[in-house]
Design a protein around this motif. Structure first.
Motif, short mmCIF file in Angstrom:
data_model
loop_
_atom_site.label_atom_id
_atom_site.label_comp_id
_atom_site.label_asym_id
_atom_site.label_seq_id
_atom_site.Cartn_x
_atom_site.Cartn_y
_atom_site.Cartn_z
N ASP A 1 0.59 -1.12 0.08
CA ASP A 1 0.20 0.24 -0.10
C ASP A 1 0.92 1.13 0.18
O ASP A 1 0.51 2.63 -1.16
CB ASP A 1 -1.20 -0.17 1.01
CG ASP A 1 -2.23 -0.92 1.04
OD1 ASP A 1 -2.43 -1.55 0.42
OD2 ASP A 1 -2.38 -1.47 2.82
N ASP A 2 2.17 0.60 0.43
CA ASP A 2 2.71 2.72 1.22
C ASP A 2 3.16 2.84 -0.52
O ASP A 2 3.86 3.71 -0.79
CB ASP A 2 4.07 2.25 2.15
CG ASP A 2 3.52 2.32 3.19
OD1 ASP A 2 2.20 2.65 3.80
OD2 ASP A 2 3.80 1.39 4.56
N ALA A 3 4.22 1.50 -1.58
CA ALA A 3 4.54 1.60 -2.49
C ALA A 3 3.93 2.24 -3.48
O ALA A 3 3.39 3.47 -4.22
CB ALA A 3 4.71 0.12 -3.10
N THR A 4 2.19 2.00 -3.88
CA THR A 4 1.23 2.32 -4.46
C THR A 4 0.46 3.48 -4.10
O THR A 4 0.81 4.54 -5.24
CB THR A 4 0.04 1.55 -5.03
OG1 THR A 4 -0.32 1.14 -3.60
CG2 THR A 4 0.91 -0.23 -5.16
N HIS A 5 1.32 3.84 -3.03
CA HIS A 5 0.27 5.79 -2.82
C HIS A 5 1.39 6.43 -3.24
O HIS A 5 0.72 7.30 -3.25
CB HIS A 5 -0.37 4.95 -0.90
CG HIS A 5 -0.66 6.56 -0.78
ND1 HIS A 5 -1.83 7.29 -1.13
CD2 HIS A 5 0.12 7.71 0.53
CE1 HIS A 5 -1.62 8.13 -0.52
NE2 HIS A 5 -0.98 8.35 -0.11
N ALA A 6 2.73 5.69 -3.05
CA ALA A 6 3.54 6.99 -3.41
C ALA A 6 3.96 7.10 -4.72
O ALA A 6 4.05 7.57 -4.74
CB ALA A 6 5.67 6.77 -2.21
#
Length: 460
Positions: free
Chosen positions: A155-160
């Motif tokens: 989630d963090d990677a896709t959000h970034a």
């Protein structure tokens, strides 16, 4: 209240807007594709790690009894939980996860499959849950190994990535618009120069030309086309000015002669003499003829759309021109073996033939021959004389207006210098040509070639 959004009017503005729109579309489509592919790949990787951890524990369960507390799994898997067939907890990597046994037990492999997966919540976070069926030999009953990986990293990677794309979009769109604005401005700079030079072209400054950029791009071709058009315009205006000057000169002489003769006649004793009146009448007729020729040339120059032509026999025209001059200074002979049909303006074609024959009679020594025949889809009219001929260097110049090759020849005897010019314009108006060359036996040969058959006159 703001009005409706209007597209920019300038080419630079439209180019910049188009570049910005194209960049926005590329970023939108490309960013969506990148976000989707990245998210799918990260989920696949997390799922693969989770399933591998569950299968490793299932393999240990198949090999023998499991300790109540399993060692921590590898590769970032958060929880591994082993449940019995009735949902009891057999082993786990985290005792704190045992309260989730009831929730995990709702996920079981279907039918003959040995694995299943779903998204689950663990400690308030989204996670990937995988269950693998295990049936230790000789132990009776089935066991189910559950592995769960929290998807915080995914989630963090896709959000970034999503934030990065959103943050980068406006600068990239603005950069594309700025580049298009600058490049279009450089490309259109010669156009601005061309426009400035064209604005300076006036009737008194027709010799100005626009600068031609180096290379062969569209702007360079535009500049060359503009200069070619200005060349033709300058030539046309020059011909018009010369035409007006020559016409004024041609009209001034007979007008002055008529005035002088009338003044003498009025002051003569006993009233106007018969010879003076006749001379004035002759000059008036000549003046009327020059005016009629000028009017015809003006109509031919206008190239006004003409009505469909009528059937004309060129052979008959040749015979009529020969018969019309029984008392001419020289003999006029017509030669035509068969009718030569075409379509055109009969009055103009008669004028063409008359002008050619008049010119030949004026220069012939003893004979003028008029031939009419059809050849290669053309109707041909030839007029030959046995006079001194036309020098090779003057064979195009004789068709210019008010041109007389013998400058010393009397103007009244030599004509106004419009006959051959009118004849060529009539030929062009009918889609044909008129050329001059040397006759086979000496003298001049004038050849008019006109479209035969259903051709129509193309000029007024």
């Amino acid at each position: 209240m703001a009005g409706p959004l209007r597209p920019p009017r300038s080419v630079r503005g439209r180019s910049a807007a188009a570049a910005a729109l194209a960049m926005a579309l590329v970023l939108g489509v490309g960013g969506t594709w990148l976000y989707s592919v990245l998210s799918a790949n990260l989920l696949d990787n997390a799922h693969g790690r989770t399933e591998l951890a569950a299968r490793e524990v299932a393999a240990r369960a198949d090999a023998g009894p499991l300790p109540a507390l399993l060692p921590a799994p590898r590769d970032g898997v958060d929880v591994v939980l082993v449940l019995g067939a009735r949902g009891e907890v057999i082993a786990t990597t985290r005792p704190s996860a045992e309260p989730l046994a009831r929730e995990f037990a709702g996920l079981r492999p279907e039918g003959g499959g040995d694995t299943a997966s779903a998204l689950a919540r663990y400690a308030g976070q989204r996670g990937d849950l995988v269950v693998v069926r295990s049936a230790p030999p000789g132990r009776g009953g089935e066991r189910y190994v559950y592995a769960l990986t929290v998807l915080n990293d995914v989630d963090d990677a896709t959000h970034a990535v999503g934030l990065g794309l959103l943050a980068a979009a406006p600068p990239l769109v603005a950069l594309a618009a700025a580049i298009a604005w600058a490049v279009t401005g450089l490309a259109l700079r010669p156009v601005t120069t061309i426009r400035t030079e064209l604005a300076a072209v006036t009737a008194s400054a027709l010799d100005r030309r626009v600068p031609e950029p180096a290379g062969g791009d569209e702007v360079a071709l535009l500049a060359r086309t503009v200069n070619a058009t200005l060349d033709r315009l300058e030539q046309a205006v020059g011909r018009q000015r010369q035409f007006v000057a020559d016409a004024s000169h041609e009209l001034r002489n007979p007008v002055a002669a008529v005035r002088s003769q009338l003044e003498v006649a009025l002051t003569a004793p006993g009233g106007p003499g018969r010879e003076a009146v006749r001379a004035a009448l002759d000059d008036t007729v000549r003046l009327q003829g020059v005016a009629a020729d000028l009017l015809l040339l003006a109509r031919l120059d206008a190239r006004a759309p003409a009505a469909p032509g009528e059937p004309v026999d060129l052979a008959l025209l040749a015979a009529e021109e020969a018969a019309r001059r029984p008392g001419a200074r020289v003999r006029v002979v017509a030669e035509a073996d068969a009718p030569v049909p075409l379509r055109g303006r009969a009055g103009q074609l008669e004028r063409l033939a008359a002008n050619l024959v008049d010119n030949a009679v004026r220069h012939a020594a003893s004979r003028v021959t008029v031939r009419a025949y059809a050849r290669d889809g053309s109707a041909v009219l030839e007029v030959a004389d046995d006079g001194p001929g036309i020098p090779a260097g003057e064979r195009e110049r004789v068709f210019e207006r008010f041109v007389r090759l013998d400058a010393a020849r009397d103007r009244e005897r030599g004509g106004s210098g419009l006959g051959l010019a009118i004849a060529r314009e009539i030929a062009h108006a009918h889609g044909g040509t008129l050329t001059a060359s040397a006759a086979p036996g000496g003298g001049a040969l004038l050849v008019a070639r006109l479209p035969a058959g259903p051709a129509e006159a193309r000029g007024a």
